[in-house]
Design a protein around this motif. Structure first.
Motif, PDB file in Angstrom:
ATOM      1  N   GLU A  57      41.753  73.664  73.561  1.00 51.65           N
ATOM      2  CA  GLU A  57      40.580  73.215  72.806  1.00 51.65           C
ATOM      3  C   GLU A  57      40.743  73.382  71.299  1.00 51.65           C
ATOM      4  OE1 GLU A  57      36.663  74.405  73.921  1.00 51.65           O
ATOM      5  OE2 GLU A  57      36.503  72.467  74.901  1.00 51.65           O
ATOM      6  N   GLU A  58      41.331  74.509  70.879  1.00 50.68           N
ATOM      7  CA  GLU A  58      41.475  74.727  69.441  1.00 50.68           C
ATOM      8  C   GLU A  58      42.399  73.687  68.824  1.00 50.68           C
ATOM      9  OE1 GLU A  58      42.047  78.761  67.932  1.00 50.68           O
ATOM     10  OE2 GLU A  58      41.038  79.499  69.720  1.00 50.68           O
ATOM     11  N   GLN A  71      42.824  70.664  69.980  1.00 53.82           N
ATOM     12  CA  GLN A  71      42.068  69.405  69.937  1.00 53.82           C
ATOM     13  C   GLN A  71      41.132  69.389  68.739  1.00 53.82           C
ATOM     14  OE1 GLN A  71      40.033  68.696  73.609  1.00 53.82           O
ATOM     15  NE2 GLN A  71      41.892  68.856  74.813  1.00 53.82           N
ATOM     16  N   ALA A  72      40.484  70.531  68.494  1.00 53.11           N
ATOM     17  CA  ALA A  72      39.562  70.617  67.361  1.00 53.11           C
ATOM     18  C   ALA A  72      40.323  70.347  66.065  1.00 53.11           C
ATOM     19  CB  ALA A  72      38.898  71.986  67.321  1.00 53.11           C
ATOM     20  N   ALA A  73      41.519  70.940  65.958  1.00 50.03           N
ATOM     21  CA  ALA A  73      42.319  70.752  64.742  1.00 50.03           C
ATOM     22  C   ALA A  73      42.713  69.288  64.589  1.00 50.03           C
ATOM     23  CB  ALA A  73      43.564  71.638  64.802  1.00 50.03           C
ATOM     24  N   VAL A  88      47.300  76.820  63.795  1.00 46.88           N
ATOM     25  CA  VAL A  88      46.386  77.132  64.912  1.00 46.88           C
ATOM     26  C   VAL A  88      47.107  77.820  66.068  1.00 46.88           C
ATOM     27  CG1 VAL A  88      44.773  76.167  66.584  1.00 46.88           C
ATOM     28  CG2 VAL A  88      44.871  75.245  64.272  1.00 46.88           C
ATOM     29  N   PHE A 101      32.726  70.976  70.167  1.00 45.58           N
ATOM     30  CA  PHE A 101      33.146  71.245  71.545  1.00 45.58           C
ATOM     31  C   PHE A 101      32.129  72.131  72.253  1.00 45.58           C
ATOM     32  CE2 PHE A 101      36.906  69.914  69.445  1.00 45.58           C
ATOM     33  CZ  PHE A 101      37.655  69.282  70.411  1.00 45.58           C
ATOM     34  N   ALA A 153      35.284  76.029  70.335  1.00 47.39           N
ATOM     35  CA  ALA A 153      36.689  75.923  69.934  1.00 47.39           C
ATOM     36  C   ALA A 153      36.900  76.314  68.479  1.00 47.39           C
ATOM     37  CB  ALA A 153      37.225  74.511  70.190  1.00 47.39           C
ATOM     38  N   PHE A 169      38.496  78.415  65.470  1.00 49.65           N
ATOM     39  CA  PHE A 169      39.811  79.050  65.334  1.00 49.65           C
ATOM     40  C   PHE A 169      39.593  80.554  65.267  1.00 49.65           C
ATOM     41  CE2 PHE A 169      40.216  74.939  62.954  1.00 49.65           C
ATOM     42  CZ  PHE A 169      40.761  74.255  64.021  1.00 49.65           C
ATOM     43  N   HIS A 179      41.394  83.153  64.826  1.00 47.18           N
ATOM     44  CA  HIS A 179      42.054  84.034  63.859  1.00 47.18           C
ATOM     45  C   HIS A 179      41.646  83.701  62.430  1.00 47.18           C
ATOM     46  CE1 HIS A 179      44.400  80.412  64.146  1.00 47.18           C
ATOM     47  NE2 HIS A 179      44.758  80.638  62.904  1.00 47.18           N
ATOM     48  N   PHE A 235      38.788  74.197  57.125  1.00 41.75           N
ATOM     49  CA  PHE A 235      40.040  73.703  57.739  1.00 41.75           C
ATOM     50  C   PHE A 235      40.263  72.206  57.547  1.00 41.75           C
ATOM     51  CE2 PHE A 235      42.709  72.155  61.177  1.00 41.75           C
ATOM     52  CZ  PHE A 235      43.744  73.064  61.173  1.00 41.75           C
TER      53      PHE A 235
END
Lengths: 294, 372
Positions: free
Chosen positions: A186-187, A189-191, A205, B82, B86, B88, B90, B99
């Motif tokens: 998911e992370e 995909q978000a990026a 990420v 999401f 979702a 990040f 960190h 971002f």
């Protein structure tokens, strides 16, 4: 304190004790279990480690220094460092690639790849060595090709590096894969939706999320690479030129050298192992705190 | 920017997640995709975003008249929130929101101070000004949700897509965020689509609701219309509680429900354009089911027995069981309950004041569903 208050405290303490009694083992059992494990640890781990250092320094510090700094020992140290310095980065890159594609994508033959990764764990290092003897031997196509082009693989440094890579191959992947799988995609995909390109996604990420697992894998890989004996023994035999530290220690022990000499060299390996262990503890501690953050 | 998809098909293995779906969403609209799990609503949202690729036989996807079907995600200009945020993990809240701005190619990237300004503005908008340096793990669910929204809005998307935006929050925070999102939408007028399985959320928040079932859109209309004029039996069933009777259409606008004292109970309905003598499903909302002590002459009254009475709420909910062992629910006022002196175990009659009848021959799926 009034009599009433005292009674309340007494009751509270009794209650606490009864809870402790019902949730823990009796005192005797606890002491016995702890004593047993301490005894086992000292007999099998601590005593041998101390005895290595004791034996190494028995003939004096001067002898120790001479034993670890003589040409054969130095050459063995160089060979070990060479094998480690090539195999660890190679397996790091391979491990990242493999864990990334297994963890993040669906493709045909994925389960076959996963089981292939475990082969070096499953087979004995001696077999691994023999495998490369067949692969690069004088009768094999690959062996002939290399010989004709003037490369020496077997009984030389390249074979040491190759078998070390083979034997330490699963460590990094095996550490990273579960972490990557648990984190999902998911992370990433978000990026991607936010406009990041593939390389950016990996650096900013994915990698930060798995960094402690990567380091842990590298440390384990490193420990194994320094200590590998059997597979290397098979491909280089026992010649002073290509000895690694474990092989050199074995040679000293089997030979007619001073009985303290192998122990002196062994301390080098033991020190590197202890350093690795300290690093490993640190990384484990970091990993668990990173986990409790998430 | 308007969104239009035409004839979208998506299969996963043998499962048809979307079956020839077309929808047009106007500029500035807030649209809900509502349906049970497995109805294809999230798949449709992800296809609009570009996170999922429709089957090759599908039609085009337009954003403001431009076909974006072959465009990469980052060129589509979508903001996506999401279901589980979702974020990040960190990165601090600040870095999360920044971002999208910092990964832009150098040529089009804003200078650092401008990025800072924009992030601060967004932090102010989501009312988290002083939490910029916290990490996602140190935030509550509602706060994470707002950070995810700010992060999506930072890149100034043309359309905003939200996947179950309030799914993981507790009831009270949900209500708060719902109101907040509606006000935000009224301020910035960004074309937005959100997925939900919660009918209250869809009806309260959206300008229009697309009710989905089995990979198809059953009805796409205003909340009022989907609730009061459901187009299909599924929509009627899915939106709010409903009593369902089996019956037969008897021609001349008549429909028969069950049997009353050996004779079929009949009632006359205004709708006349149905096939004669077909099986029918008759739906009555709980608030359209009236309870009476004695049958009223000239009206369809079905005898029933009161099982339970729930009076904790704005209305009294009465669970009944009919002569044919159908479970019924009626919703009446506290005043009515007092006047009728209803108690569990009492016998009484129910009479529908408003019904909707669906042709069972055209609605095959309905036969399976039975009485509600």
């Amino acid at each position: 304190m009034t009599e009433e208050e005292k009674q309340i405290i007494r009751k509270y303490n009794e209650h606490r004790k009864s809870i402790l009694r019902s949730t823990t083992e009796p005192r005797g059992v606890r002491i016995l279990l702890i004593a047993l494990s301490v005894l086992f640890m000292s007999l099998f781990l601590f005593v041998p480690l101390v005895s290595i250092f004791y034996e190494a320094f028995r003939s004096g510090a001067g002898f120790f220094l001479r034993a670890v700094s003589d040409r054969a020992a130095m050459s063995a140290l160089r060979m070990t460092l060479l094998a480690t310095c090539i195999s660890v980065p190679a397996n790091l890159v391979f491990g990242l690639c493999a864990a990334w594609c297994i963890g993040k994508f669906q493709f045909r033959g994925k389960s076959i790849l996963v089981s292939l990764i475990d082969i070096p764990f499953a087979i004995s290092p001696v077999i691994a060595g023999l495998l490369f003897i067949f692969l690069f031997g004088t009768n094999s196509l690959l062996g002939i090709w290399f010989r004709d082009h003037g490369y020496r693989i077997l009984y030389a440094a390249p074979s040491v590096v190759i078998v070390t890579i083979f034997v330490t191959f699963p460590f990094v992947v095996r550490e990273i894969l579960p972490v990557i799988q648990a984190q999902g995609t998911e992370e990433e995909q978000a990026a991607r939706v936010l406009g990041a390109r593939g390389w950016h996604i990996f650096w900013r990420v994915t990698l930060p999320n798995i960094r402690w697992a990567v380091l842990y894998g590298v440390i384990l890989c490193n420990a194994r690479a320094m200590g590998e004996f059997g597979a290397v023994m098979v491909v280089v035999g026992n010649s002073p030129k290509t000895n690694t530290l474990p092989l050199h220690i074995n040679a000293l022990y089997q030979g007619y050298a001073d009985p303290a000499a192998p122990f002196a060299v062994a301390t080098l390996l033991a020190l590197m192992a202890i350093l690795t262990l300290v690093l490993k503890c640190f990384v484990e501690w970091k990993m668990s705190s990173a986990e409790s953050d998430a | 920017m308007s969104i239009e998809v035409r004839h979208i098909v998506k299969t996963f293995g043998t499962f048809k997640a979307l079956d020839d779906v077309s929808i047009r969403i106007n500029t500035g609209e807030l649209v809900a995709l509502l349906g049970p799990s497995g109805s294809g609503k999230t798949t449709l949202l992800r296809i609009i975003a570009g996170l999922e690729v429709p089957d090759p036989t599908s039609g085009p996807i337009f954003f403001g008249g431009h076909d974006v079907g072959s465009q990469r995600i980052r060129d589509r200009g979508v903001g996506f929130v999401f279901q589980h945020y979702a974020l990040f993990r960190h990165m601090s809240v600040y870095d999360n929101i920044a971002f999208g701005l910092t990964v832009k190619p150098r040529k089009v990237r804003l200078p650092k101070e401008k990025i800072r300004e924009r992030v601060m503005e967004l932090l102010h908008m989501i009312q988290l000004d002083n939490l910029a340096h916290r990490y996602p793990s140190q935030l509550s669910g509602g706060q994470r949700q707002r950070v995810a929204l700010a992060r999506a809005l930072a890149v100034e998307p043309h359309v905003l897509l939200l996947d179950e935006p309030f799914g993981a929050l507790d009831a009270k925070v949900r209500m708060e965020l719902r109101g907040w999102l509606r006000r935000l939408h009224d301020e910035i007028h960004l074309t937005s689509v959100f997925v939900t399985h919660d009918q209250d959320e869809a009806l309260e928040l959206a300008d229009r609701v697309a009710v989905m079932n089995n990979g198809k859109i059953e009805q796409f209309d205003t909340p009022d219309n989907v609730f009061h004029q459901p187009a299909t039996a599924f929509v009627m069933n899915f939106l709010g509680q409903v009593n369902q009777f089996r019956g037969r259409m008897a021609g001349k606008g008549q429909v028969r429900i069950g049997k009353h004292r050996g004779r079929p109970a009949e009632m006359v309905l205004s709708r006349k354009n149905w096939t004669d003598d077909g099986a029918a499903a008759i739906f009555v909302r709980p608030h359209d089911l009236k309870i009476v002590r004695k049958p009223i002459e000239g009206r369809l009254c079905l005898p029933a027995k009161i099982e339970r009475i729930h009076s904790a709420g704005a209305h009294v909910r009465v669970d009944l069981i009919s002569e044919n062992n159908e479970n019924l629910v009626a919703e009446i006022s506290h005043l009515d309950r007092e006047q009728l002196r209803l108690e569990p175990g009492d016998s009484c009659y129910v009479t529908p004041t408003s019904v909707r009848v669906f042709d069972l021959i055209e609605q095959d799926d309905l036969v399976e569903q039975g009485a509600v």
